[in-house]
Design a protein around this motif. Structure first.
Motif, PDB file in Angstrom:
ATOM      1  N   ALA A  58     -44.194   4.911 -21.967  1.00 51.36           N
ATOM      2  CA  ALA A  58     -43.307   5.430 -20.925  1.00 51.36           C
ATOM      3  C   ALA A  58     -43.428   6.947 -20.981  1.00 51.36           C
ATOM      4  CB  ALA A  58     -41.849   5.028 -21.190  1.00 51.36           C
ATOM      5  N   VAL A  59     -43.184   7.582 -19.862  1.00 55.48           N
ATOM      6  CA  VAL A  59     -43.158   9.050 -19.905  1.00 55.48           C
ATOM      7  C   VAL A  59     -41.805   9.531 -20.431  1.00 55.48           C
ATOM      8  CG1 VAL A  59     -42.433   9.389 -17.483  1.00 55.48           C
ATOM      9  CG2 VAL A  59     -43.705  11.177 -18.646  1.00 55.48           C
ATOM     10  N   GLY A  60     -40.720   8.812 -20.072  1.00 55.72           N
ATOM     11  CA  GLY A  60     -39.390   9.153 -20.578  1.00 55.72           C
ATOM     12  C   GLY A  60     -39.301   8.748 -22.048  1.00 55.72           C
ATOM     13  N   LEU A 120     -48.932   8.317 -14.848  1.00 54.28           N
ATOM     14  CA  LEU A 120     -48.050   7.595 -13.924  1.00 54.28           C
ATOM     15  C   LEU A 120     -47.457   8.484 -12.833  1.00 54.28           C
ATOM     16  CD1 LEU A 120     -45.432   8.859 -15.213  1.00 54.28           C
ATOM     17  CD2 LEU A 120     -45.163   6.745 -16.446  1.00 54.28           C
ATOM     18  N   ARG A 157     -33.384   8.057 -14.673  1.00 54.94           N
ATOM     19  CA  ARG A 157     -32.846   7.216 -15.738  1.00 54.94           C
ATOM     20  C   ARG A 157     -31.433   6.815 -15.364  1.00 54.94           C
ATOM     21  NH1 ARG A 157     -36.950   6.157 -17.517  1.00 54.94           N
ATOM     22  NH2 ARG A 157     -37.824   6.430 -19.608  1.00 54.94           N
ATOM     23  N   HIS A 178     -36.324  -1.125 -12.165  1.00 55.96           N
ATOM     24  CA  HIS A 178     -37.071  -0.170 -13.005  1.00 55.96           C
ATOM     25  C   HIS A 178     -38.589  -0.420 -12.914  1.00 55.96           C
ATOM     26  CE1 HIS A 178     -36.531   2.640 -16.699  1.00 55.96           C
ATOM     27  NE2 HIS A 178     -37.674   2.883 -16.084  1.00 55.96           N
ATOM     28  N   MET A 229     -51.092   3.442 -18.786  1.00 53.87           N
ATOM     29  CA  MET A 229     -50.024   3.802 -19.732  1.00 53.87           C
ATOM     30  C   MET A 229     -50.240   3.106 -21.070  1.00 53.87           C
ATOM     31  SD  MET A 229     -46.883   3.474 -17.022  1.00 53.87           S
ATOM     32  CE  MET A 229     -45.522   3.622 -18.173  1.00 53.87           C
TER      33      MET A 229
HETATM   34  C1  GLV Z   1     -40.363   4.802 -17.100  1.00 56.61           C
HETATM   35  O1  GLV Z   1     -39.217   4.816 -16.815  1.00 56.61           O
HETATM   36  C2  GLV Z   1     -41.021   5.823 -17.849  1.00 56.61           C
HETATM   37  O2  GLV Z   1     -40.323   6.692 -18.416  1.00 56.61           O
HETATM   38  O3  GLV Z   1     -42.245   5.799 -17.934  1.00 56.61           O
END
Ligand code: GLV
Length: 326
Positions: free
Chosen positions: A76-78, A101, A240, A287, A299
């Motif tokens: 995830a990027v987050g 992404l 988020r 999501h 990813m």
């Molecule tokens: C998805 O929510 C992410 O953070 O990649």
């Protein structure tokens, strides 16, 4: 020589598991069983690495119980599921999956924006329910997208992707607010103007949230902020859960204090505030903003590359706490 042991906490592409197995002794969860904290900790105890998802909280307690852990690679990027300072203190590398992404997520932000503005899902439900008898002049009349003002809160890579789409594709006037102002050449590429948060709230016809979650951004959009927005405004959250006060939003939508919303993330997801399920003027998705097959694969590959790079060669592509590498 024994291969390092890693844990993959959630089901993932079998090809990625196979690639990891070339380098590691892999404990995986291809059955995608939900694990509580105790079950996660038990499995991490003897692992050097973990391939995690946004639902896996890695905090000081978990780290204390996993003394051999050297890296957590988030798919995830987050990364608000990581306590990065606690990881750094224990010399555990944290990595995420930026860049791969960005465009897919920006596409989805626009999809939600348009679906909410033009009442796509609401009208589809009406049609599927067999309610469509005849055309009327105001049937599902929504708000325009082209030529309107696009507001963006959080102007990182994904925010900039949304700005480019709005400015160049839809002739929108783009305004943004961010912790720090972008360099002039980036503002020019995005045709975006920096404004205060107050001006953003009061001026945007469509307001897209793309800021990271932190204690500071908790309820960045609550009742007071919603009250500042135009009654015709459309709010989109692809950031988020917790950034929006979902109860306040449901009330504002129900009372038509704003016109519409598109949400991909929720406070306490996968549970939703039940009020959101009963208001018609909101588009709800589970999501999925980065969910295209090529992007989810990219990813997963990047998370795997980080694990292999670090545990085999001492390098990582996208470290969040690079001081651990030094
Ligand atoms: C998805 O929510 C992410 O953070 O990649």
């Amino acid at each position: 020589m024994n291969k390092p042991k890693i844990l993959v906490t959630r089901a993932v592409f079998p090809e990625v598991i196979a690639r990891l197995e070339q380098h590691f002794e892999v404990e995986h969860n291809q059955a995608d069983e939900p694990w509580n904290k105790e079950q996660l900790v038990r499995r991490l105890r003897d692992k050097a690495g973990a391939f995690t998802s946004g639902g896996d909280r890695i905090d000081a307690d978990v780290l204390a119980a996993a003394p051999q852990l050297r890296i957590c690679a988030n798919m995830a990027v987050g990364y608000n599921n990581f306590d990065v300072p606690a990881m750094t203190a224990r010399k555990v590398l944290a990595t995420n999956t930026p860049d791969v992404l960005t465009e897919t997520t920006a596409d989805f932000g626009f999809a939600l924006l348009m679906a909410a503005a033009r009442r796509v899902t609401e009208s589809e439900h009406y049609l599927r329910a067999g309610k469509w008898q005849r055309w009327t002049y105001d049937m599902f009349a929504g708000t325009d997208v082209h030529g309107t003002t696009l507001g963006i809160l959080g102007m990182g890579r994904i925010g900039q992707g949304i700005a480019r789409r709005g400015a160049h594709g839809f002739g929108m006037h783009v305004i943004y607010h961010n912790r720090s102002r972008l360099a002039p050449q980036v503002e020019a590429q995005c045709k975006a103007r920096y404004v205060s948060k107050q001006e953003l709230l009061e001026t945007a016809d469509h307001l897209v949230l793309v800021l990271p979650y932190s204690p500071e951004s908790h309820h960045a959009i609550g009742a007071a902020e919603l009250a500042r927005m135009k009654p015709t405004a459309n709010l989109v959250n692809i950031a988020r859960g917790g950034i929006v006060d979902d109860a306040a939003l449901a009330a504002a939508l129900r009372e038509k204090r704003i016109a519409a919303a598109g949400l991909d993330v929720y406070e306490g997801e996968p549970k939703l505030n039940p009020d959101l399920l009963t208001v018609p003027n909101v588009v709800l998705t589970p999501h999925i903003a980065s969910a295209t097959v090529p992007t989810r694969r990219a990813m997963a590959d990047l998370a795997a590359d980080n694990l292999i790079g670090f545990l085999v060669n001492g390098k990582a592509l996208t470290p969040l706490n690079p001081e651990v590498l030094a």
